[in-house]
Design a protein around this motif. Structure first.
Motif, PDB file in Angstrom:
ATOM      1  N   MET A   1      32.644  28.442  39.025  1.00 39.73           N
ATOM      2  CA  MET A   1      33.386  29.698  39.157  1.00 39.73           C
ATOM      3  C   MET A   1      34.881  29.482  38.922  1.00 39.73           C
ATOM      4  SD  MET A   1      33.601  32.397  42.331  1.00 39.73           S
ATOM      5  CE  MET A   1      34.777  31.462  43.299  1.00 39.73           C
ATOM      6  N   VAL A   2      35.422  28.432  39.543  1.00 35.44           N
ATOM      7  CA  VAL A   2      36.853  28.158  39.400  1.00 35.44           C
ATOM      8  C   VAL A   2      37.203  27.905  37.933  1.00 35.44           C
ATOM      9  CG1 VAL A   2      38.716  26.571  40.002  1.00 35.44           C
ATOM     10  CG2 VAL A   2      37.075  27.276  41.744  1.00 35.44           C
ATOM     11  N   ALA A   3      36.343  27.137  37.251  1.00 31.01           N
ATOM     12  CA  ALA A   3      36.591  26.845  35.838  1.00 31.01           C
ATOM     13  C   ALA A   3      36.550  28.121  35.003  1.00 31.01           C
ATOM     14  CB  ALA A   3      35.555  25.850  35.321  1.00 31.01           C
ATOM     15  N   ALA A   4      35.603  29.014  35.309  1.00 33.34           N
ATOM     16  CA  ALA A   4      35.483  30.273  34.570  1.00 33.34           C
ATOM     17  C   ALA A   4      36.722  31.136  34.759  1.00 33.34           C
ATOM     18  CB  ALA A   4      34.233  31.027  35.015  1.00 33.34           C
ATOM     19  N   ILE A   5      37.215  31.184  35.996  1.00 37.44           N
ATOM     20  CA  ILE A   5      38.425  31.964  36.277  1.00 37.44           C
ATOM     21  C   ILE A   5      39.630  31.357  35.546  1.00 37.44           C
ATOM     22  CG2 ILE A   5      40.052  32.665  38.075  1.00 37.44           C
ATOM     23  CD1 ILE A   5      37.685  32.813  40.006  1.00 37.44           C
ATOM     24  N   PHE A   6      39.727  30.026  35.565  1.00 34.10           N
ATOM     25  CA  PHE A   6      40.825  29.337  34.887  1.00 34.10           C
ATOM     26  C   PHE A   6      40.837  29.662  33.401  1.00 34.10           C
ATOM     27  CE2 PHE A   6      42.139  25.698  32.294  1.00 34.10           C
ATOM     28  CZ  PHE A   6      43.460  25.556  32.702  1.00 34.10           C
ATOM     29  N   GLY A  70      36.598  39.051  37.266  1.00 31.48           N
ATOM     30  CA  GLY A  70      35.983  39.773  38.374  1.00 31.48           C
ATOM     31  C   GLY A  70      35.241  41.017  37.922  1.00 31.48           C
ATOM     32  N   TRP A  71      35.787  41.689  36.921  1.00 32.52           N
ATOM     33  CA  TRP A  71      35.131  42.893  36.374  1.00 32.52           C
ATOM     34  C   TRP A  71      33.810  42.517  35.711  1.00 32.52           C
ATOM     35  CZ3 TRP A  71      35.934  44.494  30.802  1.00 32.52           C
ATOM     36  CH2 TRP A  71      35.198  45.646  30.495  1.00 32.52           C
ATOM     37  N   GLN A  72      33.835  41.491  34.885  1.00 30.77           N
ATOM     38  CA  GLN A  72      32.635  41.106  34.140  1.00 30.77           C
ATOM     39  C   GLN A  72      31.599  40.416  35.025  1.00 30.77           C
ATOM     40  OE1 GLN A  72      31.789  41.713  31.055  1.00 30.77           O
ATOM     41  NE2 GLN A  72      33.664  42.563  30.214  1.00 30.77           N
ATOM     42  N   ALA A  73      32.052  39.515  35.878  1.00 33.70           N
ATOM     43  CA  ALA A  73      31.110  38.685  36.639  1.00 33.70           C
ATOM     44  C   ALA A  73      30.716  39.263  37.995  1.00 33.70           C
ATOM     45  CB  ALA A  73      31.720  37.291  36.846  1.00 33.70           C
ATOM     46  N   ARG A  74      31.596  40.048  38.589  1.00 31.17           N
ATOM     47  CA  ARG A  74      31.330  40.529  39.949  1.00 31.17           C
ATOM     48  C   ARG A  74      31.400  42.050  40.084  1.00 31.17           C
ATOM     49  NH1 ARG A  74      29.932  35.949  40.197  1.00 31.17           N
ATOM     50  NH2 ARG A  74      30.470  34.376  41.777  1.00 31.17           N
ATOM     51  N   GLY A  75      31.873  42.743  39.061  1.00 33.84           N
ATOM     52  CA  GLY A  75      31.978  44.197  39.158  1.00 33.84           C
ATOM     53  C   GLY A  75      32.999  44.633  40.186  1.00 33.84           C
ATOM     54  N   TRP A  76      34.078  43.855  40.314  1.00 33.27           N
ATOM     55  CA  TRP A  76      35.070  44.137  41.349  1.00 33.27           C
ATOM     56  C   TRP A  76      35.853  45.428  41.128  1.00 33.27           C
ATOM     57  CZ3 TRP A  76      37.728  38.659  41.571  1.00 33.27           C
ATOM     58  CH2 TRP A  76      36.913  37.794  42.321  1.00 33.27           C
ATOM     59  N   THR A  77      36.127  45.772  39.873  1.00 36.38           N
ATOM     60  CA  THR A  77      37.099  46.825  39.582  1.00 36.38           C
ATOM     61  C   THR A  77      36.442  48.187  39.398  1.00 36.38           C
ATOM     62  OG1 THR A  77      37.038  46.679  37.177  1.00 36.38           O
ATOM     63  CG2 THR A  77      38.384  45.053  38.326  1.00 36.38           C
ATOM     64  N   ARG A  78      37.282  49.184  39.126  1.00 36.59           N
ATOM     65  CA  ARG A  78      36.799  50.533  38.851  1.00 36.59           C
ATOM     66  C   ARG A  78      36.888  50.862  37.353  1.00 36.59           C
ATOM     67  NH1 ARG A  78      37.892  55.040  43.122  1.00 36.59           N
ATOM     68  NH2 ARG A  78      35.805  55.503  42.340  1.00 36.59           N
ATOM     69  N   ILE A  79      36.919  49.822  36.541  1.00 39.39           N
ATOM     70  CA  ILE A  79      36.851  49.998  35.084  1.00 39.39           C
ATOM     71  C   ILE A  79      35.409  50.341  34.721  1.00 39.39           C
ATOM     72  CG2 ILE A  79      37.168  48.900  32.844  1.00 39.39           C
ATOM     73  CD1 ILE A  79      39.114  46.938  34.227  1.00 39.39           C
ATOM     74  N   TYR A  80      35.232  51.350  33.897  1.00 41.43           N
ATOM     75  CA  TYR A  80      33.870  51.724  33.487  1.00 41.43           C
ATOM     76  C   TYR A  80      33.778  51.801  31.973  1.00 41.43           C
ATOM     77  CZ  TYR A  80      35.741  56.537  33.056  1.00 41.43           C
ATOM     78  OH  TYR A  80      36.473  57.646  32.712  1.00 41.43           O
ATOM     79  N   THR A  81      32.551  51.667  31.471  1.00 40.84           N
ATOM     80  CA  THR A  81      32.320  51.666  30.023  1.00 40.84           C
ATOM     81  C   THR A  81      31.535  52.875  29.539  1.00 40.84           C
ATOM     82  OG1 THR A  81      30.352  50.297  30.335  1.00 40.84           O
ATOM     83  CG2 THR A  81      32.412  49.147  29.873  1.00 40.84           C
ATOM     84  N   ASP A  82      30.866  53.560  30.452  1.00 44.48           N
ATOM     85  CA  ASP A  82      30.074  54.735  30.087  1.00 44.48           C
ATOM     86  C   ASP A  82      30.970  55.978  30.115  1.00 44.48           C
ATOM     87  OD1 ASP A  82      28.257  56.743  29.676  1.00 44.48           O
ATOM     88  OD2 ASP A  82      27.067  56.355  31.486  1.00 44.48           O
ATOM     89  N   VAL A  83      31.231  56.545  28.943  1.00 46.01           N
ATOM     90  CA  VAL A  83      32.119  57.716  28.865  1.00 46.01           C
ATOM     91  C   VAL A  83      31.608  58.859  29.733  1.00 46.01           C
ATOM     92  CG1 VAL A  83      33.114  59.439  27.309  1.00 46.01           C
ATOM     93  CG2 VAL A  83      32.890  57.073  26.559  1.00 46.01           C
TER      94      VAL A  83
END
Length: 243
Positions: A1-6, A70-83
């Protein structure tokens, strides 16, 4: 995980750096065509601006990369892709919300940085560009860069935004940041001097900040400057005004 974040943070820093070089380089080239000789004698200053800006790109990329992971791996944010996830009218509204929130943060942190101690420690780096050039958009001391780097990454946890609308916000942020420093006005006179220009910040408005310092602190809109009595109107680009 740390390496991926880096690696995500490193990749985002590279993207921000390339975006800066392309945007500032493009506007510098446009300046060369539209205003020949405007940057003559400023080569040393521009090299310094590029150096500070690339350091700022690294700082901007770190929180952005962490949030992207965090958005891609954990869904942390409120960014969405479905219009269809929100009404279609929300797309432009979300862009305006982000710009208004960013403008508010920028106004008050920028104004604070003009207090003697923060100015001496950090903001003086940006104002060392006299006159600023298209390369000065991200020419910040690391402490100042950090205050700007956290805004959009923080907002994606609070305000829902489509990934395309977020791209629009970042594009507007880049264009306005560069064009407001390039030393000439790209927008037509009817807009800058008309009712719309009374509320939007363009190079002509921001130039007065670099000339007088204690005024015109906003980034996109003149709302806070007008409300707080710090709007000193439009500047100009004559040698006399810069003296």
């Amino acid at each position: 995980m740390v390496a991926a974040i880096f690696w995500s943070a490193l990749a985002m820093s590279a993207i921000v750096g390339v975006r800066y070089l392309l945007a500032s380089g493009g506007f510098a080239l446009a300046t060369r065509v539209r205003q020949p000789g405007l940057y003559r004698g400023l080569e040393r200053q521009m090299r310094r601006e590029i150096g500070w800006s690339l350091l700022s790109a690294l700082i901007y990329g770190i929180p952005a990369g962490i949030v992207a992971w965090g958005w891609q791996a954990r869904g942390w944010t409120r960014i969405y892709t479905d219009v269809a996830a929100f009404p279609i009218w929300y797309l432009p509204v979300s862009v305006l919300l982000y710009l208004a929130a960013h403008d508010t943060w920028f106004y008050w942190t920028h104004r604070w940085m003009h207090r003697p101690k923060p100015f001496r420690i950090a903001h003086a780096v940006h104002h060392a560009s006299r006159p600023p050039t298209a390369w000065a958009a991200m020419s910040f001391h690391p402490w100042e860069a950090l205050t700007g780097a956290v805004v959009i990454p923080a907002l994606v946890f609070i305000i829902p935004i489509h990934v395309g609308a977020l791209a629009a916000v970042l594009t507007i942020m880049t264009i306005m940041g560069v064009s407001n420093h390039m030393g000439w006005e790209m927008f037509p006179r009817w807009m800058v001097r008309g009712p719309l220009g009374g509320w939007l910040i363009t190079a002509t408005h921001h130039q007065r900040h670099h000339d007088l310092y204690a005024c015109n602190y906003g980034l996109y809109f003149r709302v806070w400057d007008r409300l707080c009595g710090t709007d000193r109107g439009l500047g100009d680009f004559t040698a006399k005004a810069r003296a």
